[in-house]
Design a protein around this motif. Structure first.
Motif, short mmCIF file in Angstrom:
data_model
loop_
_atom_site.label_atom_id
_atom_site.label_comp_id
_atom_site.label_asym_id
_atom_site.label_seq_id
_atom_site.Cartn_x
_atom_site.Cartn_y
_atom_site.Cartn_z
N LEU A 146 0.79 -1.23 0.00
CA LEU A 146 0.00 0.00 0.00
C LEU A 146 0.83 1.29 0.00
O LEU A 146 0.59 2.17 -0.84
CB LEU A 146 -0.98 -0.01 1.18
CG LEU A 146 -2.08 1.04 1.13
CD1 LEU A 146 -2.91 0.90 -0.13
CD2 LEU A 146 -2.98 0.92 2.36
N PRO A 147 1.81 1.44 0.91
CA PRO A 147 2.59 2.70 0.90
C PRO A 147 3.29 2.99 -0.43
O PRO A 147 3.15 4.09 -0.96
CB PRO A 147 3.57 2.50 2.05
CG PRO A 147 2.91 1.53 2.96
CD PRO A 147 2.19 0.58 2.05
N VAL A 150 0.65 3.88 -3.22
CA VAL A 150 0.12 5.24 -3.10
C VAL A 150 1.17 6.26 -3.50
O VAL A 150 0.88 7.25 -4.17
CB VAL A 150 -0.38 5.50 -1.67
CG1 VAL A 150 -0.77 6.96 -1.49
CG2 VAL A 150 -1.56 4.60 -1.35
N LEU A 204 -4.40 12.59 -0.87
CA LEU A 204 -4.21 11.19 -1.21
C LEU A 204 -3.32 10.51 -0.17
O LEU A 204 -3.56 9.35 0.20
CB LEU A 204 -3.59 11.06 -2.60
CG LEU A 204 -3.48 9.66 -3.20
CD1 LEU A 204 -4.84 8.98 -3.24
CD2 LEU A 204 -2.88 9.73 -4.60
N SER A 205 -2.32 11.21 0.33
CA SER A 205 -1.44 10.65 1.35
C SER A 205 -2.20 10.38 2.65
O SER A 205 -2.02 9.34 3.29
CB SER A 205 -0.27 11.61 1.63
OG SER A 205 0.51 11.80 0.49
N ALA A 208 -4.38 7.40 2.22
CA ALA A 208 -3.59 6.18 2.24
C ALA A 208 -3.21 5.77 3.67
O ALA A 208 -3.24 4.59 4.01
CB ALA A 208 -2.32 6.38 1.41
N LYS A 209 -2.88 6.74 4.50
CA LYS A 209 -2.51 6.44 5.88
C LYS A 209 -3.70 5.85 6.64
O LYS A 209 -3.55 4.90 7.41
CB LYS A 209 -2.01 7.70 6.58
CG LYS A 209 -0.64 8.16 6.11
CD LYS A 209 -0.20 9.42 6.84
CE LYS A 209 1.18 9.88 6.35
NZ LYS A 209 1.62 11.12 7.02
N GLU A 212 -4.22 2.37 5.40
CA GLU A 212 -3.18 1.51 5.94
C GLU A 212 -3.49 1.13 7.37
O GLU A 212 -3.29 -0.03 7.78
CB GLU A 212 -1.83 2.22 5.85
CG GLU A 212 -0.65 1.34 6.20
CD GLU A 212 0.66 2.07 6.03
OE1 GLU A 212 1.70 1.48 6.39
OE2 GLU A 212 0.66 3.23 5.57
#
Length: 217
Positions: A146-147, A150, A204-205, A208-209, A212
């Motif tokens: 995932l990280p 993204v 978006l970051s 994503a976090k 996650e």
């Protein structure tokens, strides 16, 4: 034109029109590259005789090419062999080709990071290879993938600005038109582009976090 007057509604609307094209190219490219990259990554992971080697060679070649070269290829070279694409689809094709190769390697590495014993344990219970891959290996690998996935998508959004070279009417292209008409608008336009790119990429970051954290539960 002073600094603030550069942010007239006409200019802002023009920039937002360009931003819309940027997002359209990015979204379509992300969807296509995720599908294609996923397939290529799984093929490389499965080590299918000959096919995996061919896919691996293609992926390695594309990953080591400049994205700008691929954009030139889709827009200028493909018509020479009878494939005529619009500016929009030339940009999408280039982004998809490049990002698919990047994602294929990320997905392959993520799958390889899961201990081999997990696959063996699933097969020992009578599950098929693909069932074990889907239900056991993939859920564990997604946390690792995932990280970087993204991060790659964020890079894709930024890289859409390279399509200005083929006159894609995206954010950077529209900003250039504004400050070409009035050089004093250069700094305001760069400030505006910085702000818009930051908002998109940062959002978006953050998403994503949270995603996650959800997968980690």
């Amino acid at each position: 034109m002073d600094f603030l007057s550069a942010f007239s509604w006409i200019n802002i609307r023009f920039l937002l029109d360009g931003l819309l094209v940027t997002l359209q190219v990015a979204v379509v490219s992300i969807i296509l590259s995720f599908i294609i990259g996923g397939i290529l990554g799984v093929i490389r992971f499965m080590k299918v005789p000959y096919l995996s080697l061919i896919v691996g060679a293609v992926v390695d070649i594309v990953r080591n090419l400049p994205l700008l070269l691929i954009i030139f290829f889709t827009y200028f070279a493909l018509p020479q062999i009878g494939i005529q694409l619009s500016i929009f689809w030339s940009a999408v094709a280039a982004m998809t080709i490049f990002e698919s190769a990047m994602l294929a390697e990320i997905i392959r590495a993520g799958l390889l990071a899961v201990p081999q014993g997990q696959m063996e344990a699933g097969r020992s219970t009578g599950m098929t290879y693909f069932s074990t891959l889907y239900y056991i290996v993939f859920p564990q690998s997604i946390k690792l993938m995932l990280p970087p996935i993204v991060s790659q998508f964020i890079s894709l959004i930024r890289d859409t600005s390279l399509a200005v070279i083929i006159s894609l009417p995206e954010l950077t292209h529209h900003a250039k038109i504004i400050y070409a008409q009035d050089p004093s608008a250069v700094l305001p336009m760069f400030v505006a582009m910085t702000f818009l790119y930051f908002i998109i990429c940062y959002s978006l970051s953050v998403f994503a976090k949270r995603l996650e954290q959800k997968w980690a539960v």
